[in-house]
Write a protein that holds these residues in place. Sequence first.
Motif, mmCIF file in Angstrom:
data_model
loop_
_atom_site.group_PDB
_atom_site.id
_atom_site.type_symbol
_atom_site.label_atom_id
_atom_site.label_comp_id
_atom_site.label_asym_id
_atom_site.label_seq_id
_atom_site.Cartn_x
_atom_site.Cartn_y
_atom_site.Cartn_z
ATOM 1 N N CYS A 1 42.447 -4.303 80.563
ATOM 2 C CA CYS A 1 42.665 -4.677 79.158
ATOM 3 C C CYS A 1 42.152 -6.094 78.900
ATOM 4 O O CYS A 1 42.621 -7.038 79.551
ATOM 5 N N PRO A 2 41.213 -6.284 77.956
ATOM 6 C CA PRO A 2 40.693 -7.630 77.689
ATOM 7 C C PRO A 2 41.768 -8.615 77.268
ATOM 8 O O PRO A 2 41.741 -9.779 77.683
ATOM 9 N N TRP A 3 42.732 -8.151 76.450
ATOM 10 C CA TRP A 3 43.805 -9.067 76.000
ATOM 11 C C TRP A 3 44.654 -9.510 77.180
ATOM 12 O O TRP A 3 44.951 -10.696 77.322
ATOM 13 N N ASP A 4 45.026 -8.573 78.032
ATOM 14 C CA ASP A 4 45.841 -8.926 79.197
ATOM 15 C C ASP A 4 45.113 -9.934 80.078
ATOM 16 O O ASP A 4 45.712 -10.888 80.578
ATOM 17 N N LEU B 1 45.729 -3.133 84.535
ATOM 18 C CA LEU B 1 45.558 -3.758 83.223
ATOM 19 C C LEU B 1 44.945 -5.154 83.333
ATOM 20 O O LEU B 1 44.112 -5.538 82.509
ATOM 21 N N TYR B 2 45.353 -5.910 84.372
ATOM 22 C CA TYR B 2 44.903 -7.298 84.469
ATOM 23 C C TYR B 2 43.581 -7.432 85.236
ATOM 24 O O TYR B 2 42.899 -8.440 85.119
#
Length: 252
Positions: free
Chosen positions: A44-47, A38-39
């Motif tokens: 994920c862009p938000w993460d 995710l990172y």
Amino acid sequence: MTAPEPPAAPAEHEPARDRASGAATDPLRDVVAVMDRLYSPGGCPWDREQTHESLVRYLLEEAHELADAIETGDRAGMREELGDLLLQVLFHARIASEEPDPFTVDDVAADLAAKLVRRHPHVFADAEATDLHQQWDAIKKAEKQRTSVLEGISHTQGALARAQKVLSRAARGGLADVVGEALAGGARADTDTDTDVGPDGGADPTADERLGRELLALVARAEADGIDAEAALRRELRRVEGVIVVAERSGD
């Protein structure tokens, strides 16, 4: 024909197994890999935009939600909120792995294991189990080279919980008399209403100062009685909230 016996339940600490292949799995390592994905770039862009500072609000929220689940006996909620809190640990460790002076979740876990062993000599080093609270405080003081019993008490927690922590630390540090004198001095100032000058030569306490001293005296009473003041207030708030909700429904 006799029905076949059901398979034996897995041992409590037996590794989880993938249902399709039957291979042993490691859920903790799996979730670390998910957080890494995710990172990482392409995840994920938000993460990827998050920082330690931006995540503080979520860390506090998850801790409070876990406390709610525990205090209301919500087992499913407790399991979920423990996972959400674990996510915060993994998230911060993943961010830290790309910073200067990096560390990983493995480093965090290794440090924790070493600290638990070090702070429990009565379990791991055959030391005599005496006053465990004082033993814990003494070890922490030596480890962190603290010069005050108040060092390490977070200023971000609620004032009620922080007040009880201060009083507890002071008492365990042999400063109960100092606390008692400070509380008594505040009480004397509050009752000196004949003049506009307090007993120490200063002005009489204001209304908010008097209230603060009264609240602190209540916290001291809770500490003396072995009561968690913060938890007691939460329970009473839940009771009053329930009364409010019933009144709202009856008015519909």
